[in-house]
Design a protein around this motif. Structure first.
Motif, PDB file in Angstrom:
ATOM      1  N   UNK A   6     -11.473  44.295 -18.094  1.00 18.32           N
ATOM      2  CA  UNK A   6     -10.956  44.935 -16.888  1.00 18.32           C
ATOM      3  C   UNK A   6     -11.877  44.566 -15.736  1.00 18.32           C
ATOM      4  N   UNK A   7     -11.287  44.010 -14.679  1.00 18.01           N
ATOM      5  CA  UNK A   7     -12.061  43.551 -13.530  1.00 18.01           C
ATOM      6  C   UNK A   7     -11.504  44.140 -12.238  1.00 18.01           C
ATOM      7  N   UNK A   8     -12.354  44.303 -11.226  1.00 16.39           N
ATOM      8  CA  UNK A   8     -11.842  44.729  -9.918  1.00 16.39           C
ATOM      9  C   UNK A   8     -11.047  43.579  -9.296  1.00 16.39           C
ATOM     10  N   UNK A   9     -10.012  43.939  -8.557  1.00 16.94           N
ATOM     11  CA  UNK A   9      -9.091  42.940  -8.038  1.00 16.94           C
ATOM     12  C   UNK A   9      -8.456  43.443  -6.746  1.00 16.94           C
ATOM     13  N   UNK A  17      -7.109  47.282 -10.762  1.00 20.11           N
ATOM     14  CA  UNK A  17      -7.814  46.895 -11.979  1.00 20.11           C
ATOM     15  C   UNK A  17      -7.062  45.722 -12.574  1.00 20.11           C
ATOM     16  N   UNK A  18      -7.713  44.594 -12.695  1.00 16.01           N
ATOM     17  CA  UNK A  18      -7.116  43.443 -13.358  1.00 16.01           C
ATOM     18  C   UNK A  18      -7.338  43.568 -14.851  1.00 16.01           C
ATOM     19  N   UNK A  19      -6.297  43.339 -15.630  1.00 13.66           N
ATOM     20  CA  UNK A  19      -6.364  43.515 -17.084  1.00 13.66           C
ATOM     21  C   UNK A  19      -6.084  42.177 -17.748  1.00 13.66           C
ATOM     22  N   UNK A  20      -7.134  41.554 -18.265  1.00 13.48           N
ATOM     23  CA  UNK A  20      -7.013  40.257 -18.947  1.00 13.48           C
ATOM     24  C   UNK A  20      -6.894  40.514 -20.438  1.00 13.48           C
ATOM     25  N   UNK A  21      -5.730  40.170 -20.990  1.00 12.94           N
ATOM     26  CA  UNK A  21      -5.474  40.440 -22.406  1.00 12.94           C
ATOM     27  C   UNK A  21      -5.099  39.142 -23.118  1.00 12.94           C
ATOM     28  N   UNK A  22      -5.468  39.016 -24.390  1.00 17.84           N
ATOM     29  CA  UNK A  22      -5.067  37.833 -25.152  1.00 17.84           C
ATOM     30  C   UNK A  22      -3.561  37.856 -25.411  1.00 17.84           C
ATOM     31  N   UNK A  23      -3.004  36.698 -25.689  1.00 16.59           N
ATOM     32  CA  UNK A  23      -1.579  36.608 -25.975  1.00 16.59           C
ATOM     33  C   UNK A  23      -1.285  37.200 -27.346  1.00 16.59           C
ATOM     34  N   UNK A  24      -0.529  38.264 -27.357  1.00 14.87           N
ATOM     35  CA  UNK A  24      -0.117  38.923 -28.582  1.00 14.87           C
ATOM     36  C   UNK A  24       1.106  39.764 -28.250  1.00 14.87           C
ATOM     37  N   UNK A  25       2.210  39.534 -28.947  1.00 12.75           N
ATOM     38  CA  UNK A  25       3.459  40.227 -28.616  1.00 12.75           C
ATOM     39  C   UNK A  25       3.340  41.745 -28.734  1.00 12.75           C
ATOM     40  N   UNK A  26       2.724  42.223 -29.786  1.00 13.81           N
ATOM     41  CA  UNK A  26       2.585  43.667 -29.982  1.00 13.81           C
ATOM     42  C   UNK A  26       1.753  44.302 -28.864  1.00 13.81           C
ATOM     43  N   UNK A  27       0.679  43.633 -28.486  1.00 15.31           N
ATOM     44  CA  UNK A  27      -0.169  44.117 -27.404  1.00 15.31           C
ATOM     45  C   UNK A  27       0.581  44.079 -26.070  1.00 15.31           C
ATOM     46  N   UNK A  28       1.351  43.020 -25.841  1.00 18.98           N
ATOM     47  CA  UNK A  28       2.128  42.919 -24.606  1.00 18.98           C
ATOM     48  C   UNK A  28       3.153  44.048 -24.502  1.00 18.98           C
ATOM     49  N   UNK A  62      -4.025  52.174 -25.217  1.00 17.81           N
ATOM     50  CA  UNK A  62      -4.485  50.980 -25.931  1.00 17.81           C
ATOM     51  C   UNK A  62      -5.681  51.219 -26.842  1.00 17.81           C
ATOM     52  N   UNK A  63      -6.164  52.436 -26.934  1.00 14.96           N
ATOM     53  CA  UNK A  63      -7.397  52.743 -27.657  1.00 14.96           C
ATOM     54  C   UNK A  63      -7.398  52.271 -29.108  1.00 14.96           C
ATOM     55  N   UNK A  64      -6.298  52.445 -29.829  1.00 15.89           N
ATOM     56  CA  UNK A  64      -6.287  52.065 -31.237  1.00 15.89           C
ATOM     57  C   UNK A  64      -6.004  50.579 -31.454  1.00 15.89           C
ATOM     58  N   UNK A  65      -5.630  49.851 -30.403  1.00 18.87           N
ATOM     59  CA  UNK A  65      -5.264  48.449 -30.531  1.00 18.87           C
ATOM     60  C   UNK A  65      -6.350  47.480 -30.057  1.00 18.87           C
ATOM     61  N   UNK A  66      -7.174  47.910 -29.079  1.00 18.70           N
ATOM     62  CA  UNK A  66      -8.138  47.008 -28.450  1.00 18.70           C
ATOM     63  C   UNK A  66      -9.441  47.719 -28.121  1.00 18.70           C
ATOM     64  N   UNK A  67     -10.432  46.894 -27.750  1.00 14.63           N
ATOM     65  CA  UNK A  67     -11.655  47.397 -27.142  1.00 14.63           C
ATOM     66  C   UNK A  67     -11.566  47.070 -25.662  1.00 14.63           C
ATOM     67  N   UNK A  68     -11.910  48.019 -24.814  1.00 11.67           N
ATOM     68  CA  UNK A  68     -11.888  47.786 -23.375  1.00 11.67           C
ATOM     69  C   UNK A  68     -13.289  47.412 -22.901  1.00 11.67           C
ATOM     70  N   UNK A  69     -13.390  46.297 -22.203  1.00 14.60           N
ATOM     71  CA  UNK A  69     -14.645  45.852 -21.615  1.00 14.60           C
ATOM     72  C   UNK A  69     -14.532  46.067 -20.104  1.00 14.60           C
ATOM     73  N   UNK A  70     -15.135  47.142 -19.611  1.00 12.27           N
ATOM     74  CA  UNK A  70     -15.033  47.479 -18.190  1.00 12.27           C
ATOM     75  C   UNK A  70     -16.381  47.322 -17.465  1.00 12.27           C
ATOM     76  N   UNK A  71     -17.271  46.478 -17.980  1.00  9.53           N
ATOM     77  CA  UNK A  71     -18.578  46.319 -17.358  1.00  9.53           C
ATOM     78  C   UNK A  71     -18.464  45.728 -15.951  1.00  9.53           C
ATOM     79  N   UNK A  72     -17.538  44.815 -15.708  1.00  7.82           N
ATOM     80  CA  UNK A  72     -17.352  44.250 -14.371  1.00  7.82           C
ATOM     81  C   UNK A  72     -16.782  45.272 -13.403  1.00  7.82           C
ATOM     82  N   UNK A  73     -15.995  46.195 -13.905  1.00  8.33           N
ATOM     83  CA  UNK A  73     -15.398  47.238 -13.075  1.00  8.33           C
ATOM     84  C   UNK A  73     -16.463  48.216 -12.607  1.00  8.33           C
ATOM     85  N   UNK A  74     -17.463  48.465 -13.418  1.00 11.98           N
ATOM     86  CA  UNK A  74     -18.518  49.424 -13.068  1.00 11.98           C
ATOM     87  C   UNK A  74     -19.469  48.893 -12.009  1.00 11.98           C
ATOM     88  N   UNK A  75     -19.550  47.582 -11.873  1.00 15.62           N
ATOM     89  CA  UNK A  75     -20.455  46.990 -10.880  1.00 15.62           C
ATOM     90  C   UNK A  75     -19.879  47.229  -9.536  1.00 15.62           C
TER      91      UNK A  75
END
Length: 75
Positions: A6-9, A17-28, A62-75
Motif C-alpha cells: 500500500x503506497x500513498x498516491x 492509497x495505491x494497492x499493488x496486488x499480485x495477479x490472482x483471480x480469487x484475490x481480485x 483481505x486479512x485472511x488472504x494476504x499480508x498488508x505492507x503499509x510501510x510506505x504509507x506510514x512515511x
C-alpha cells in the motif's frame, strides 16, 4: 500467502492509497468487493481514498488472504 503493498498516491487531485496486488483471480474478486475501490490504468493498481476507515475495511476484508505492507504509507 500474498503480500500487498500500500503506497500513498495522488489520483485526480485527491490523496489515495495505491494497492499493488499480485495477479490472482480469487484475490481480485475479493478486492473488487471493497466499496469505493477503483482501478487506475495509468498507475496499474487499485486505489481507495486515503483515510483510516478505508484502510481498516481493506485490512478486514483481505486479512485472511494476504499480508498488508503499509510501510510506505506510514512515511
Amino acid at each position: 500467502m500474498f503480500t500487498i503493498t500500500i503506497t500513498p498516491l495522488h489520483v485526480r487531485g485527491q490523496e489515495a492509497m495505491g494497492i499493488s496486488a499480485p495477479l490472482d483471480k480469487e484475490l481480485e474478486y475479493a478486492i473488487r468487493k471493497i466499496k469505493g475501490i477503483k482501478w487506475s490504468g495509468a498507475h496499474h493498481l487499485w486505489y481507495l481514498p486515503l483515510d483510516k476507515e478505508q484502510y481498516l475495511i481493506l485490512k478486514e476484508i483481505l486479512n485472511d488472504k494476504v499480508q498488508l505492507d503499509s510501510t510506505l504509507l506510514r512515511q
